[in-house]
Design a protein around this motif. Structure first.
Motif, short mmCIF file in Angstrom:
data_model
loop_
_atom_site.label_atom_id
_atom_site.label_comp_id
_atom_site.label_asym_id
_atom_site.label_seq_id
_atom_site.Cartn_x
_atom_site.Cartn_y
_atom_site.Cartn_z
N ASN A 224 -3.98 9.82 -3.52
CA ASN A 224 -2.82 9.82 -4.41
C ASN A 224 -3.15 9.33 -5.81
N THR A 225 -4.38 9.50 -6.24
CA THR A 225 -4.76 9.01 -7.56
C THR A 225 -3.94 9.65 -8.67
N SER A 226 -3.44 10.83 -8.43
CA SER A 226 -2.61 11.49 -9.45
C SER A 226 -1.30 10.73 -9.69
N ASP A 227 -0.91 9.86 -8.75
CA ASP A 227 0.32 9.08 -8.89
C ASP A 227 0.08 7.70 -9.51
N LEU A 228 -1.15 7.37 -9.80
CA LEU A 228 -1.49 6.04 -10.31
C LEU A 228 -0.73 5.71 -11.60
N GLU A 229 -0.75 6.61 -12.55
CA GLU A 229 -0.06 6.36 -13.83
C GLU A 229 1.45 6.28 -13.66
N LYS A 230 1.99 7.08 -12.75
CA LYS A 230 3.43 7.04 -12.46
C LYS A 230 3.82 5.64 -11.96
N VAL A 231 3.04 5.13 -11.02
CA VAL A 231 3.34 3.80 -10.46
C VAL A 231 3.18 2.74 -11.54
N LYS A 232 2.13 2.84 -12.33
CA LYS A 232 1.94 1.87 -13.41
C LYS A 232 3.11 1.89 -14.39
N SER A 233 3.65 3.07 -14.66
CA SER A 233 4.78 3.16 -15.59
C SER A 233 6.05 2.55 -14.99
N ILE A 234 6.15 2.55 -13.68
CA ILE A 234 7.32 1.96 -13.02
C ILE A 234 7.25 0.43 -13.07
N VAL A 235 6.08 -0.12 -12.74
CA VAL A 235 5.97 -1.59 -12.67
C VAL A 235 5.61 -2.22 -14.01
N LYS A 236 5.28 -1.38 -14.98
CA LYS A 236 4.82 -1.83 -16.30
C LYS A 236 3.61 -2.75 -16.10
N THR A 237 3.68 -3.95 -16.60
CA THR A 237 2.56 -4.89 -16.42
C THR A 237 2.96 -6.05 -15.51
N SER A 238 4.02 -5.86 -14.73
CA SER A 238 4.53 -6.93 -13.86
C SER A 238 3.52 -7.37 -12.80
N ALA B 239 8.91 6.29 -2.28
CA ALA B 239 9.78 5.13 -2.12
C ALA B 239 9.31 3.93 -2.94
N ILE B 240 8.35 4.12 -3.79
CA ILE B 240 7.76 3.00 -4.52
C ILE B 240 8.78 2.27 -5.39
N LEU C 261 0.86 -1.18 0.00
CA LEU C 261 0.00 0.00 0.00
C LEU C 261 0.89 1.23 0.00
N CYS C 262 0.45 2.26 -0.70
CA CYS C 262 1.24 3.49 -0.65
C CYS C 262 0.35 4.73 -0.64
N CYS C 263 0.88 5.74 0.01
CA CYS C 263 0.23 7.05 0.10
C CYS C 263 1.34 8.10 0.16
N THR C 264 0.99 9.30 0.47
CA THR C 264 1.97 10.38 0.46
C THR C 264 3.15 10.09 1.39
N SER C 265 2.86 9.69 2.61
CA SER C 265 3.94 9.44 3.56
C SER C 265 3.98 8.01 4.09
N GLY C 266 2.96 7.23 3.81
CA GLY C 266 2.89 5.87 4.33
C GLY C 266 2.19 5.78 5.68
N ASP D 289 3.07 -8.51 -4.83
CA ASP D 289 2.21 -9.16 -5.82
C ASP D 289 1.20 -8.17 -6.40
N CYS D 290 0.92 -7.10 -5.66
CA CYS D 290 0.07 -6.02 -6.15
C CYS D 290 0.35 -4.77 -5.34
N ILE D 291 -0.04 -3.63 -5.94
CA ILE D 291 0.12 -2.34 -5.28
C ILE D 291 -1.23 -1.66 -5.24
N LEU D 292 -1.59 -1.18 -4.05
CA LEU D 292 -2.81 -0.41 -3.87
C LEU D 292 -2.43 1.00 -3.43
N ILE D 293 -2.99 1.97 -4.12
CA ILE D 293 -2.64 3.37 -3.87
C ILE D 293 -3.79 4.06 -3.16
N ALA D 294 -3.46 4.81 -2.13
CA ALA D 294 -4.46 5.55 -1.36
C ALA D 294 -5.22 6.51 -2.28
#
Length: 101
Positions: free
Chosen positions: A58-72, A41-42, A6-11, A50-55
């Motif tokens: 932080n929806t504005s960071d969703l695409e950033k995280v997806k671009s980091i993990v690709k489709t893994s 720190a993502i 799980l991730c958010c601004t500060s955790g 196995d999966c990432i859930l975003i608070a």
């Protein structure tokens, strides 16, 4: 074992949800590892998940995280209502759905 990040601004807010999810996993006798990190720190933390859930805040960071993990692994926003209620059961069940699908 299900490994859920799980991730958010500060955790901090997601740490409370992590506790609720762990309690629910114990009730269901599920083998899970759930942890929370700050969105900054993502890149250092996602490889073991196995999966990432975003608070929801932080929806504005969703695409950033997806671009980091690709489709893994699956990446999704935590349902706003479940997050505000700190509904460990609902969030845990959704994470497992994402992992097994």
């Amino acid at each position: 074992m299900y490994k859920i990040l799980l991730c958010c601004t500060s955790g901090l807010t997601t740490s409370m949800l992590v506790d609720a999810m762990k309690k629910e996993a114990a009730k269901q006798t599920l083998d899970v590892m759930v942890w929370a990190v700050a969105i900054s720190a993502i890149e250092l933390s996602w490889a073991d998940a196995d999966c990432i859930l975003i608070a929801s805040q932080n929806t504005s960071d969703l695409e950033k995280v997806k671009s980091i993990v690709k489709t893994s692994i699956p990446v999704e926003e935590i349902n706003d209502i479940d997050f505000s209620k700190m509904d460990g059961k609902a969030v845990l069940n959704r994470a497992i759905e994402l992992i097994v699908s």
